[in-house]
Design a protein around this motif. Structure first.
Motif, mmCIF file in Angstrom:
data_model
loop_
_atom_site.group_PDB
_atom_site.id
_atom_site.type_symbol
_atom_site.label_atom_id
_atom_site.label_comp_id
_atom_site.label_asym_id
_atom_site.label_seq_id
_atom_site.Cartn_x
_atom_site.Cartn_y
_atom_site.Cartn_z
ATOM 1 N N THR A 35 4.592 10.386 3.712
ATOM 2 C CA THR A 35 3.857 10.544 2.442
ATOM 3 C C THR A 35 2.483 11.144 2.485
ATOM 4 O O THR A 35 2.234 12.221 1.645
ATOM 5 N N ALA A 73 0.763 4.403 -2.504
ATOM 6 C CA ALA A 73 0.755 5.552 -2.275
ATOM 7 C C ALA A 73 1.838 6.577 -2.638
ATOM 8 O O ALA A 73 1.759 7.796 -3.154
ATOM 9 N N ALA A 115 -1.783 1.627 4.588
ATOM 10 C CA ALA A 115 -0.638 1.097 5.034
ATOM 11 C C ALA A 115 -0.326 1.032 6.637
ATOM 12 O O ALA A 115 0.058 0.157 7.024
ATOM 13 N N ALA A 162 4.784 6.293 5.647
ATOM 14 C CA ALA A 162 3.385 6.245 5.326
ATOM 15 C C ALA A 162 2.750 7.563 5.920
ATOM 16 O O ALA A 162 2.243 8.534 5.316
ATOM 17 N N ALA A 192 -1.700 5.410 1.981
ATOM 18 C CA ALA A 192 -0.759 5.620 2.966
ATOM 19 C C ALA A 192 -1.709 5.188 4.304
ATOM 20 O O ALA A 192 -1.026 4.702 5.282
ATOM 21 N N ASN A 238 0.731 -1.152 -0.043
ATOM 22 C CA ASN A 238 -0.052 -0.052 0.072
ATOM 23 C C ASN A 238 0.913 1.241 0.134
ATOM 24 O O ASN A 238 0.396 2.174 -0.766
ATOM 25 N N LEU A 239 1.867 1.298 0.699
ATOM 26 C CA LEU A 239 3.030 2.318 0.601
ATOM 27 C C LEU A 239 3.373 2.476 -0.594
ATOM 28 O O LEU A 239 3.452 3.822 -0.996
#
Length: 441
Positions: A353, A320, A340, A350, A337, A316-317
């Motif tokens: 981000t 993102a 994550a 995260a 993010a 997921n990161l």
């Protein structure tokens, strides 16, 4: 009393008739003395009194080398003890003689295997080499000869043989190709042993992990060298999923994902077993080709398929960060993010981000100049949170805090809105954060 009993036995044995004997005969040059000294050192050995056992054992070792296998089995233990106690090189030399004479005089003994003894000698040579490159080379030769003869050596020997290979390769005493080929051969061997279902299989799994760590840490396997060797391995094992996974893992760890072979392997694995790891491999491959739609497609598949929360957080990161830097879709960057962080609440990257997404979106935030600048309060909050949960990102977080704090509203601008330092302020829209008023100096 035990010693007296043994001596009495020895005296009786002196009455046994003897005939001319040779060193190669079972009882050596003097059968009575051989039996007497064997009895003496055996009794001391059982008591773990290795120093007292040394002299009678030495007599048997030197004068009746063909007497029995125990002369060598117990002699190895006695010598190891004397080496630890005295640190004297002469005991190391004697230990080497124990191995050599064992294979010389016990070669017809069904319980003696030449390869096993050579492996023992090689490991002892490396253990006591003390930097002597010639002794290390001999150690490698003996362990490899053992491996060739037996093909069923213990995991510790495999580990030590490769450790010696690393040392020799770094000293240019072993070619890079030979070193890499040895790794591939050993990796195959421990795989087969680990999957055999026999006792001790787990030890081979540990051995495989150690081999991999040594190989990577050696710094000797550059991508082009690996490619030349692994292409051949791939061509010979296209239908073996386990081999494909090993090649994929090795290329990934060595950061050789730009190689065409990596793409070929990733796709082959995915078609054979569409797992999360295989999908992730394809995602990274398409990212490097700048095919972002394909990257997203396979990365989302990886997220859906994985059962590992740490991996889900990392996947997921990645999404993102691509939405942040490549697609400039800051709302989606925040979405992934947060996903994550749901899997790994301590993932500082995260939070960084999200903070960068806020800062990058400030100009498009609805409102006047003052309201746009309040977005930086929310961004800095995220940078601060990042270093709180993950000290490894503290340096980068502090860099962003310094960079973006200069865009805070001024006290003068805030005065006309009746906002004072420390007041609670809502930043709306998709950002939807409650923050604290602060002003640039």
């Amino acid at each position: 009393m035990k010693k007296i009993a043994v001596l009495a036995l020895g005296m009786c044995l002196f009455t046994i008739g003897t005939k001319a004997q040779t060193l190669e005969s079972k009882f050596g040059l003097d059968s009575a003395n051989t039996i007497l000294n064997a009895s003496l050192y055996t009794e001391y050995f059982k008591q773990k009194n290795y120093e007292e056992a040394l002299a009678p054992w030495r007599y048997v070792f030197l004068n009746a080398p063909a007497f029995q296998l125990n002369t060598y089995v117990r002699g190895e233990v006695i010598m190891e003890y004397m080496i630890r106690k005295t640190k004297k090189k002469e005991y190391v030399d004697t230990l080497m003689m124990v191995f050599d004479r064992r294979n010389q005089y016990m070669k017809n003994n069904p319980n003696n295997k030449e390869g096993i003894v050579l492996g023992k000698k090689g490991m002892a040579q490396f253990k006591y080499a003390n930097g002597d490159i010639n002794m290390i080379k001999d150690a490698f030769h003996n362990m490899m000869k053992s491996y060739e003869l037996e093909k069923d050596v213990p995991p510790m020997q495999v580990h030590m043989t490769f450790q010696v290979a690393c040392a020799l390769a770094k000293e240019n005493q072993l070619t890079k190709d030979d070193f890499i080929n040895l790794y591939i051969d050993f990796a195959d061997f421990v795989d087969k042993q680990a999957s055999s279902g026999e006792k001790g299989c787990d030890d081979y799994l540990v051995c495989k992990a150690n081999l991999e760590a040594m190989f990577i840490d050696s710094g000797l396997a550059d991508c082009m060298t690996l490619n030349d060797l692994l292409v051949k391995k791939y061509e010979a094992n296209k239908d073996s999923l386990s081999v494909l996974k090993d090649i994929y893992k090795l290329l990934k760890k060595q950061d050789c994902t730009d190689l065409p072979l990596y793409a070929t392997i990733a796709e082959s694995i995915y078609h054979k077993e569409p797992s999360a790891e295989a999908a992730y491999g394809l995602a990274i491959m398409f990212y490097r080709k700048n095919d972002i739609p394909k990257f997203e497609q396979y990365l989302k598949e990886a997220i859906d398929k994985t059962d590992n929360e740490t991996d889900r957080a990392d996947y997921n990161l990645n999404l993102a960060q691509v939405h942040l830097s490549t697609k400039r879709d800051y709302q989606q960057a925040k979405k992934y993010a947060l996903a994550a962080l749901k899997s790994n609440p301590n993932l500082g990257q995260a939070y960084l981000t999200i903070g960068l997404a806020y800062a990058s979106a400030s100009n498009s935030y609805e409102g006047d100049e003052f309201e746009k600048r309040t977005v930086f309060w929310a961004a800095v909050d995220k940078f601060t949170k990042a270093k709180q949960v993950d000290p490894s990102v503290a340096e980068k977080a502090n860099e962003f805090i310094s960079k973006y704090s200069v865009y805070f509203p001024s006290k003068e601008d805030a005065f006309f809105r009746s906002i004072t330092s420390g007041a609670t302020v809502k930043v709306g829209g998709w950002i939807n954060e409650t923050t604290t008023a602060r002003f640039k100096e």
